[in-house]
Write a protein that holds these residues in place. Structure first.
Motif, PDB file in Angstrom:
ATOM      1  N   ALA A 124       0.809  -1.220   0.000  1.00 19.00           N
ATOM      2  CA  ALA A 124       0.000   0.000   0.000  1.00 19.00           C
ATOM      3  C   ALA A 124       0.842   1.271   0.000  1.00 19.00           C
ATOM      4  CB  ALA A 124      -0.929  -0.007   1.209  1.00 19.00           C
ATOM      5  N   ALA A 125       1.837   1.363   0.853  1.00 23.82           N
ATOM      6  CA  ALA A 125       2.587   2.610   0.996  1.00 23.82           C
ATOM      7  C   ALA A 125       3.879   2.628   0.178  1.00 23.82           C
ATOM      8  CB  ALA A 125       2.910   2.859   2.466  1.00 23.82           C
ATOM      9  N   LEU A 126       4.606   1.539   0.179  1.00 26.37           N
ATOM     10  CA  LEU A 126       5.897   1.510  -0.518  1.00 26.37           C
ATOM     11  C   LEU A 126       5.770   1.167  -1.995  1.00 26.37           C
ATOM     12  CD1 LEU A 126       8.018  -0.345   2.197  1.00 26.37           C
ATOM     13  CD2 LEU A 126       8.117   2.076   1.612  1.00 26.37           C
ATOM     14  N   HIS A 127       4.666   0.571  -2.382  1.00 27.82           N
ATOM     15  CA  HIS A 127       4.409   0.162  -3.773  1.00 27.82           C
ATOM     16  C   HIS A 127       5.467  -0.816  -4.295  1.00 27.82           C
ATOM     17  CE1 HIS A 127       1.240   3.109  -3.839  1.00 27.82           C
ATOM     18  NE2 HIS A 127       2.097   4.047  -3.482  1.00 27.82           N
ATOM     19  N   ILE A 128       5.904  -1.713  -3.411  1.00 29.40           N
ATOM     20  CA  ILE A 128       6.830  -2.769  -3.814  1.00 29.40           C
ATOM     21  C   ILE A 128       6.030  -4.055  -3.991  1.00 29.40           C
ATOM     22  CG2 ILE A 128       8.829  -1.749  -2.650  1.00 29.40           C
ATOM     23  CD1 ILE A 128       8.412  -3.819  -0.394  1.00 29.40           C
ATOM     24  N   PRO A 129       6.522  -4.993  -4.775  1.00 28.63           N
ATOM     25  CA  PRO A 129       5.800  -6.268  -4.907  1.00 28.63           C
ATOM     26  C   PRO A 129       5.684  -6.964  -3.546  1.00 28.63           C
ATOM     27  CG  PRO A 129       7.540  -6.085  -6.549  1.00 28.63           C
ATOM     28  CD  PRO A 129       7.714  -4.936  -5.612  1.00 28.63           C
ATOM     29  N   MET A 130       4.523  -7.496  -3.261  1.00 26.27           N
ATOM     30  CA  MET A 130       4.302  -8.173  -1.980  1.00 26.27           C
ATOM     31  C   MET A 130       5.109  -9.455  -1.872  1.00 26.27           C
ATOM     32  SD  MET A 130       2.636  -6.393   0.065  1.00 26.27           S
ATOM     33  CE  MET A 130       2.274  -7.576   1.331  1.00 26.27           C
ATOM     34  N   SER A 131       5.666  -9.900  -2.977  1.00 27.28           N
ATOM     35  CA  SER A 131       6.509 -11.086  -2.910  1.00 27.28           C
ATOM     36  C   SER A 131       7.800 -10.799  -2.138  1.00 27.28           C
ATOM     37  CB  SER A 131       6.823 -11.599  -4.314  1.00 27.28           C
ATOM     38  OG  SER A 131       7.394 -10.583  -5.097  1.00 27.28           O
ATOM     39  N   ILE A 132       8.221  -9.544  -2.055  1.00 26.83           N
ATOM     40  CA  ILE A 132       9.450  -9.217  -1.310  1.00 26.83           C
ATOM     41  C   ILE A 132       9.273  -9.482   0.183  1.00 26.83           C
ATOM     42  CG2 ILE A 132      11.025  -7.344  -0.655  1.00 26.83           C
ATOM     43  CD1 ILE A 132      10.690  -6.279  -3.526  1.00 26.83           C
ATOM     44  N   PRO A 133       8.230  -8.951   0.842  1.00 25.45           N
ATOM     45  CA  PRO A 133       8.072  -9.306   2.259  1.00 25.45           C
ATOM     46  C   PRO A 133       7.755 -10.784   2.465  1.00 25.45           C
ATOM     47  CG  PRO A 133       6.480  -7.607   1.630  1.00 25.45           C
ATOM     48  CD  PRO A 133       7.317  -7.895   0.442  1.00 25.45           C
ATOM     49  N   TYR A 134       6.940 -11.364   1.578  1.00 27.73           N
ATOM     50  CA  TYR A 134       6.574 -12.769   1.733  1.00 27.73           C
ATOM     51  C   TYR A 134       7.734 -13.720   1.447  1.00 27.73           C
ATOM     52  CZ  TYR A 134       1.601 -12.137   2.579  1.00 27.73           C
ATOM     53  OH  TYR A 134       0.394 -11.829   3.144  1.00 27.73           O
ATOM     54  N   LEU A 135       8.746 -13.259   0.758  1.00 26.14           N
ATOM     55  CA  LEU A 135       9.924 -14.082   0.471  1.00 26.14           C
ATOM     56  C   LEU A 135      10.690 -14.431   1.742  1.00 26.14           C
ATOM     57  CD1 LEU A 135      11.402 -15.312  -1.955  1.00 26.14           C
ATOM     58  CD2 LEU A 135      12.789 -13.243  -2.044  1.00 26.14           C
ATOM     59  N   ALA A 136      10.476 -13.666   2.793  1.00 29.05           N
ATOM     60  CA  ALA A 136      11.132 -13.954   4.064  1.00 29.05           C
ATOM     61  C   ALA A 136      10.750 -15.323   4.607  1.00 29.05           C
ATOM     62  CB  ALA A 136      10.784 -12.874   5.095  1.00 29.05           C
ATOM     63  N   ILE A 137       9.540 -15.763   4.335  1.00 29.96           N
ATOM     64  CA  ILE A 137       9.069 -17.038   4.888  1.00 29.96           C
ATOM     65  C   ILE A 137       9.797 -18.227   4.261  1.00 29.96           C
ATOM     66  CG2 ILE A 137       7.049 -18.491   5.337  1.00 29.96           C
ATOM     67  CD1 ILE A 137       5.376 -15.878   5.162  1.00 29.96           C
ATOM     68  N   PRO A 138       9.815 -18.382   2.931  1.00 37.38           N
ATOM     69  CA  PRO A 138      10.562 -19.534   2.397  1.00 37.38           C
ATOM     70  C   PRO A 138      12.070 -19.409   2.627  1.00 37.38           C
ATOM     71  CG  PRO A 138       9.724 -18.182   0.596  1.00 37.38           C
ATOM     72  CD  PRO A 138       9.123 -17.660   1.857  1.00 37.38           C
ATOM     73  N   PHE A 139      12.594 -18.199   2.527  1.00 35.14           N
ATOM     74  CA  PHE A 139      14.027 -18.018   2.739  1.00 35.14           C
ATOM     75  C   PHE A 139      14.398 -18.368   4.180  1.00 35.14           C
ATOM     76  CE2 PHE A 139      17.925 -15.499   3.292  1.00 35.14           C
ATOM     77  CZ  PHE A 139      18.661 -15.993   2.224  1.00 35.14           C
ATOM     78  N   GLY A 140      13.621 -17.873   5.120  1.00 32.81           N
ATOM     79  CA  GLY A 140      13.881 -18.176   6.527  1.00 32.81           C
ATOM     80  C   GLY A 140      13.716 -19.638   6.855  1.00 32.81           C
ATOM     81  N   SER A 141      12.698 -20.277   6.303  1.00 33.10           N
ATOM     82  CA  SER A 141      12.502 -21.700   6.595  1.00 33.10           C
ATOM     83  C   SER A 141      13.598 -22.550   5.956  1.00 33.10           C
ATOM     84  CB  SER A 141      11.110 -22.166   6.157  1.00 33.10           C
ATOM     85  OG  SER A 141      10.915 -21.955   4.793  1.00 33.10           O
ATOM     86  N   LEU A 142      14.116 -22.128   4.808  1.00 35.58           N
ATOM     87  CA  LEU A 142      15.239 -22.832   4.196  1.00 35.58           C
ATOM     88  C   LEU A 142      16.496 -22.698   5.065  1.00 35.58           C
ATOM     89  CD1 LEU A 142      15.780 -24.467   1.618  1.00 35.58           C
ATOM     90  CD2 LEU A 142      16.609 -22.360   0.575  1.00 35.58           C
ATOM     91  N   ILE A 143      16.736 -21.511   5.582  1.00 32.78           N
ATOM     92  CA  ILE A 143      17.875 -21.297   6.487  1.00 32.78           C
ATOM     93  C   ILE A 143      17.693 -22.136   7.756  1.00 32.78           C
ATOM     94  CG2 ILE A 143      19.050 -19.568   7.932  1.00 32.78           C
ATOM     95  CD1 ILE A 143      19.716 -19.361   4.953  1.00 32.78           C
ATOM     96  N   MET A 144      16.464 -22.164   8.287  1.00 32.93           N
ATOM     97  CA  MET A 144      16.198 -22.991   9.474  1.00 32.93           C
ATOM     98  C   MET A 144      16.453 -24.464   9.181  1.00 32.93           C
ATOM     99  SD  MET A 144      12.850 -21.417  11.354  1.00 32.93           S
ATOM    100  CE  MET A 144      12.005 -20.572  10.027  1.00 32.93           C
ATOM    101  N   LEU A 145      16.011 -24.930   8.029  1.00 29.11           N
ATOM    102  CA  LEU A 145      16.206 -26.322   7.639  1.00 29.11           C
ATOM    103  C   LEU A 145      17.690 -26.655   7.558  1.00 29.11           C
ATOM    104  CD1 LEU A 145      14.949 -29.013   6.596  1.00 29.11           C
ATOM    105  CD2 LEU A 145      15.126 -28.024   4.302  1.00 29.11           C
ATOM    106  N   PHE A 146      18.447 -25.831   6.850  1.00 26.37           N
ATOM    107  CA  PHE A 146      19.887 -26.084   6.701  1.00 26.37           C
ATOM    108  C   PHE A 146      20.621 -25.978   8.037  1.00 26.37           C
ATOM    109  CE2 PHE A 146      19.845 -24.610   1.995  1.00 26.37           C
ATOM    110  CZ  PHE A 146      19.328 -25.839   1.623  1.00 26.37           C
TER     111      PHE A 146
END
Length: 165
Positions: A124-146
């Motif tokens: 809404a405010a930054l006008h960035i793709p919402m995939s950028i904030p949501y990318l934290a979830i798969p990236f973080g879970s991959l780091i947790m897995l490794f």
């Protein structure tokens, strides 16, 4: 396996730098938000959204590091409450590792599906793709897995809270 551990240690160092940078940015933006609102009576329209997204990234990346350095809540209360033989304790700890890894894989798979849904949306405010904030979830879970695999391979899973170096 030693190569994997070496690579993950380098990745974890970069994550520490990234987390420090995100925390510093969050501190500066939060301070500026307070000054703009209280002193200039002109609140920033984008700061709360940026802070929210930074905190999401900090949480998911930090949890991966917390696993690596044994800083998360574990089953120690169970072992202090009941005195298990060492073999049974090792089996229970091994099951905890397997459950953690399965959880990380499930979160990773479902978060990738969510990314497919939100990749066309803009914030809404930054006008960035919402995939950028949501990318934290798969990236973080991959780091947790490794990092779970590294902690298990090094035997850190059996130790009480390690130190962050």
């Amino acid at each position: 396996m030693k190569t994997f551990i070496f690579v993950m240690d380098k990745v974890n160092f970069l994550l520490k730098v990234l987390l420090g940078t995100f925390l510093a940015i969050a501190l500066v933006v939060l301070t500026w938000q307070i000054i703009a609102r209280a002193v200039f009576n002109a609140p920033l329209t984008w700061s709360s959204e940026l802070l929210r997204y930074l905190l999401v990234w900090i949480t998911f990346l930090g949890s991966g590091l917390a696993i690596r350095y044994s800083k998360l809540i574990r089953l120690e209360f169970l072992f202090s409450l009941f005195k298990f033989p060492p073999t049974i304790e090792k089996v229970i700890r091994g099951l905890a590792v397997i459950i953690t890894m399965v959880f990380c894989v499930i979160v990773l798979l479902f978060s990738l599906q969510i990314l497919e849904i939100v990749h066309m949306q803009k914030s809404a405010a930054l006008h960035i793709p919402m995939s950028i904030p949501y990318l934290a979830i798969p990236f973080g879970s991959l780091i947790m897995l490794f990092n779970t695999a590294v902690a298990w391979a090094e035997g850190d899973w059996d130790k009480e809270g390690g130190e962050v170096v």
